[in-house]
Design an enzyme around this catalytic site. Structure first.
Site, PDB file in Angstrom:
ATOM      1  N   ASP A 181      -3.831  -0.757   6.382  1.00  0.00           N
ATOM      2  CA  ASP A 181      -2.933  -1.551   5.536  1.00  0.00           C
ATOM      3  C   ASP A 181      -3.531  -2.903   5.178  1.00  0.00           C
ATOM      4  O   ASP A 181      -3.484  -3.330   4.021  1.00  0.00           O
ATOM      5  CB  ASP A 181      -1.582  -1.740   6.228  1.00  0.00           C
ATOM      6  CG  ASP A 181      -0.768  -0.461   6.282  1.00  0.00           C
ATOM      7  OD1 ASP A 181      -1.331   0.617   6.022  1.00  0.00           O
ATOM      8  OD2 ASP A 181       0.435  -0.534   6.608  1.00  0.00           O
ATOM      9  N   SER A 211       8.430 -11.692  -1.085  1.00  0.00           N
ATOM     10  CA  SER A 211       7.804 -10.379  -1.247  1.00  0.00           C
ATOM     11  C   SER A 211       8.632  -9.469  -2.132  1.00  0.00           C
ATOM     12  O   SER A 211       9.865  -9.459  -2.075  1.00  0.00           O
ATOM     13  CB  SER A 211       7.621  -9.710   0.123  1.00  0.00           C
ATOM     14  OG  SER A 211       6.931  -8.486  -0.025  1.00  0.00           O
ATOM     15  N   GLU A 235      -1.767  -8.091  12.134  1.00  0.00           N
ATOM     16  CA  GLU A 235      -1.219  -6.741  12.278  1.00  0.00           C
ATOM     17  C   GLU A 235      -1.175  -6.293  13.741  1.00  0.00           C
ATOM     18  O   GLU A 235      -0.262  -5.578  14.157  1.00  0.00           O
ATOM     19  CB  GLU A 235      -2.062  -5.751  11.462  1.00  0.00           C
ATOM     20  CG  GLU A 235      -1.813  -5.801   9.970  1.00  0.00           C
ATOM     21  CD  GLU A 235      -0.500  -5.144   9.615  1.00  0.00           C
ATOM     22  OE1 GLU A 235      -0.451  -3.938   9.346  1.00  0.00           O
ATOM     23  OE2 GLU A 235       0.529  -5.856   9.648  1.00  0.00           O
ATOM     24  N   GLY A 246       9.897  -2.399   6.448  1.00  0.00           N
ATOM     25  CA  GLY A 246      10.181  -1.190   7.208  1.00  0.00           C
ATOM     26  C   GLY A 246      10.207   0.080   6.386  1.00  0.00           C
ATOM     27  O   GLY A 246      10.771   1.082   6.816  1.00  0.00           O
ATOM     28  N   ALA A 247       9.588   0.070   5.208  1.00  0.00           N
ATOM     29  CA  ALA A 247       9.619   1.245   4.327  1.00  0.00           C
ATOM     30  C   ALA A 247       8.271   1.946   4.250  1.00  0.00           C
ATOM     31  O   ALA A 247       8.087   2.850   3.441  1.00  0.00           O
ATOM     32  CB  ALA A 247      10.081   0.836   2.930  1.00  0.00           C
ATOM     33  N   LEU A 270       5.387   0.588   3.279  1.00  0.00           N
ATOM     34  CA  LEU A 270       4.640   0.143   2.102  1.00  0.00           C
ATOM     35  C   LEU A 270       3.701  -1.024   2.402  1.00  0.00           C
ATOM     36  O   LEU A 270       3.252  -1.706   1.483  1.00  0.00           O
ATOM     37  CB  LEU A 270       5.613  -0.240   0.984  1.00  0.00           C
ATOM     38  CG  LEU A 270       6.536   0.877   0.505  1.00  0.00           C
ATOM     39  CD1 LEU A 270       7.512   0.359  -0.545  1.00  0.00           C
ATOM     40  CD2 LEU A 270       5.743   2.062  -0.051  1.00  0.00           C
ATOM     41  N   GLY A 271       3.409  -1.254   3.661  1.00  0.00           N
ATOM     42  CA  GLY A 271       2.431  -2.281   4.012  1.00  0.00           C
ATOM     43  C   GLY A 271       2.932  -3.697   3.853  1.00  0.00           C
ATOM     44  O   GLY A 271       2.134  -4.613   3.630  1.00  0.00           O
ATOM     45  N   SER A 272       4.237  -3.920   4.015  1.00  0.00           N
ATOM     46  CA  SER A 272       4.778  -5.273   3.817  1.00  0.00           C
ATOM     47  C   SER A 272       4.244  -6.252   4.851  1.00  0.00           C
ATOM     48  O   SER A 272       3.931  -7.398   4.520  1.00  0.00           O
ATOM     49  CB  SER A 272       6.309  -5.258   3.842  1.00  0.00           C
ATOM     50  OG  SER A 272       6.797  -4.767   5.087  1.00  0.00           O
ATOM     51  N   SER A 273       4.122  -5.818   6.109  1.00  0.00           N
ATOM     52  CA  SER A 273       3.623  -6.735   7.144  1.00  0.00           C
ATOM     53  C   SER A 273       2.152  -7.064   6.915  1.00  0.00           C
ATOM     54  O   SER A 273       1.715  -8.199   7.146  1.00  0.00           O
ATOM     55  CB  SER A 273       3.826  -6.138   8.543  1.00  0.00           C
ATOM     56  OG  SER A 273       3.010  -4.997   8.736  1.00  0.00           O
ATOM     57  N   LYS A 300       0.848  -1.196   0.000  1.00  0.00           N
ATOM     58  CA  LYS A 300       0.000   0.000   0.000  1.00  0.00           C
ATOM     59  C   LYS A 300       0.884   1.247   0.000  1.00  0.00           C
ATOM     60  O   LYS A 300       2.030   1.244   0.444  1.00  0.00           O
ATOM     61  CB  LYS A 300      -0.945   0.020   1.207  1.00  0.00           C
ATOM     62  CG  LYS A 300      -0.333   0.438   2.539  1.00  0.00           C
ATOM     63  CD  LYS A 300      -0.495   1.901   2.811  1.00  0.00           C
ATOM     64  CE  LYS A 300       0.050   2.381   4.143  1.00  0.00           C
ATOM     65  NZ  LYS A 300       1.413   2.051   4.504  1.00  0.00           N
TER      66      LYS A 300
END
Length: 393
Positions: free
Chosen positions: A188, A128, A177, A133-134, A136-139, A13
């Site tokens: 997210d 992925s 989350e 940690g950027a 961008l909704g990785s988790s 995201k």
């Protein structure tokens, strides 16, 4: 217990407009990012459950006999199970790194969904395209993939998903989350589940039914930052200069609402250059406002300068202070311009990708429908997808 093999993906995201202002009761627009997380779940028969996370160099297996001793199934976040899992993994508050949190989330959802019956032997492999940690909704993409795959494998949802199935996926992803972030907004995982664009205002999340697919450049400056520190910085500035900063927040709110109106128009009438002109102006306005709030960074300024030199418009996305920026690409933007811009950004030491926003949420896949390089990675760390995914497509 027999489980179904599956291959799923979920998007990242980006915040299009409304960063930081949303904390103070203003509108934010979040969009799906067509860089995705892929998960392959494969049934096995060796009495273990395994997870492979090559992005973060994590490869773990557990004997089912050890896990069975920890269980009490529940629909809500089961803090007792969470504590037992943390003790089982030897986790303390001091060692809750990315690998441990990802593993804890997997075990929690796996045991919660299968805990009322026999724990199945299976292997999960995840790859992925999103940096961790950027912002961008990785988790969330990871949690959505876990929820979708494990719900599907358990038979809790069918192979072909309907509205209520997506709602169930979203609710379990939100629990993931909560494990990772403690008190997430839910934005997210909702973007990861539904895709497209959503409006977030005062804790309410409203998915927008139709949005145009828009090309962007996504740039990761790789400058680390603390969202908590940046949020506090904005709050301090508002408290220090309320007559100045409150109108800034109101203007950001108007930018978000105007952008939403333009994007809605683009789904109802022929898209014109004027639509893109307006989107570019809004990007420039919001970037200046974010700098006024104090969440800019020299690396993000560099992204804006490099892209503007090629006639492209950029802003930060997320918390700022480093992190990532997005650059709007018009339909007529020449591919040579795009490639040279990406090279200039990489020469600055940044990572850069051409992608799009507004695409689909969580999806099931046939092995034939995903990128060859993703397929190769999942096969390397899992099992042969072509022999394991059922013929459902």
């Amino acid at each position: 217990m027999k489980v179904r093999d599956c291959l799923v993906s979920a998007p990242g995201k980006a915040i299009l407009h409304g960063e930081h202002a949303v904390v103070h009761g203003k509108v934010a627009l979040a969009v799906s990012l067509n860089r995705r997380t892929y998960l392959h779940l494969k049934a096995t028969s060796d009495g273990t459950v395994c997870i492979n996370l090559p992005n973060i160099d994590t490869f773990l297996c557990w004997n089912l006999s050890e896990l069975k001793q920890l269980l009490e199934a529940g629909q809500r976040l089961d803090f007792d199970l969470l504590k037992r899992l943390r003790d089982f993994m030897g986790l303390t508050n001091g060692n809750l790194d990315t690998s441990n949190m990802a593993t804890l989330t997997f075990l929690y959802i796996y045991m919660s969904l299968f805990g009322s019956g026999e724990l199945p032997s299976l292997k999960v492999s995840v790859w992925s395209e999103l940096p961790t940690g950027a912002g961008l909704g990785s988790s969330a993409a990871y949690s959505v993939c876990l929820a979708a795959a494990l719900l599907c494998a358990s038979g809790a949802i069918p192979c072909r998903w309907h509205q209520e199935d997506l709602e169930l996926i979203n609710s379990w992803a939100f629990q993931g989350e909560m494990i990772i972030h403690g008190n997430p907004s839910g934005v997210d995982n909702t973007v990861g589940t539904w895709g497209g664009m959503l409006r977030f205002l005062a804790g309410k999340i409203i998915p927008l039914s139709r949005v145009p697919l828009i090309r962007i450049l996504l740039t990761n400056t790789k400058v680390p930052r603390s969202t908590k520190v940046l949020v506090a910085r904005v709050k301090d500035r508002i408290n220090k200069f309320p007559p100045i900063m409150i109108p800034v927040l109101d203007t950001v709110d108007a930018v978000s609402s105007t952008c939403e109106k333009v994007l809605t128009e683009m789904t109802r009438e022929p898209i014109t250059g004027e639509h893109y002109n307006t989107l570019e102006e809004l990007i420039d306005i919001n970037q200046h406002l974010l700098n006024v709030m104090g969440v800019g960074h020299p690396a993000l300024d560099m992204v804006c300068r490099v892209t503007l030199a090629k006639g492209l418009h950029s802003k930060l996305t997320g918390a700022g202070g480093g992190g990532c920026g997005i650059t709007l690409l018009r339909p007529e933007t020449d591919s040579a311009i795009i490639q040279s811009t990406m090279q200039d950004l990489k020469d600055c030491g940044f990572d850069c990708w051409e992608t799009s926003i507004g695409g689909p949420g969580v999806q099931q896949h046939s092995p034939f429908s995903i990128k060859e390089e993703i397929l190769e990675i999942l096969n390397r760390y899992g099992t042969d997808l072509f022999s394991s995914i059922p013929d459902l497509w």
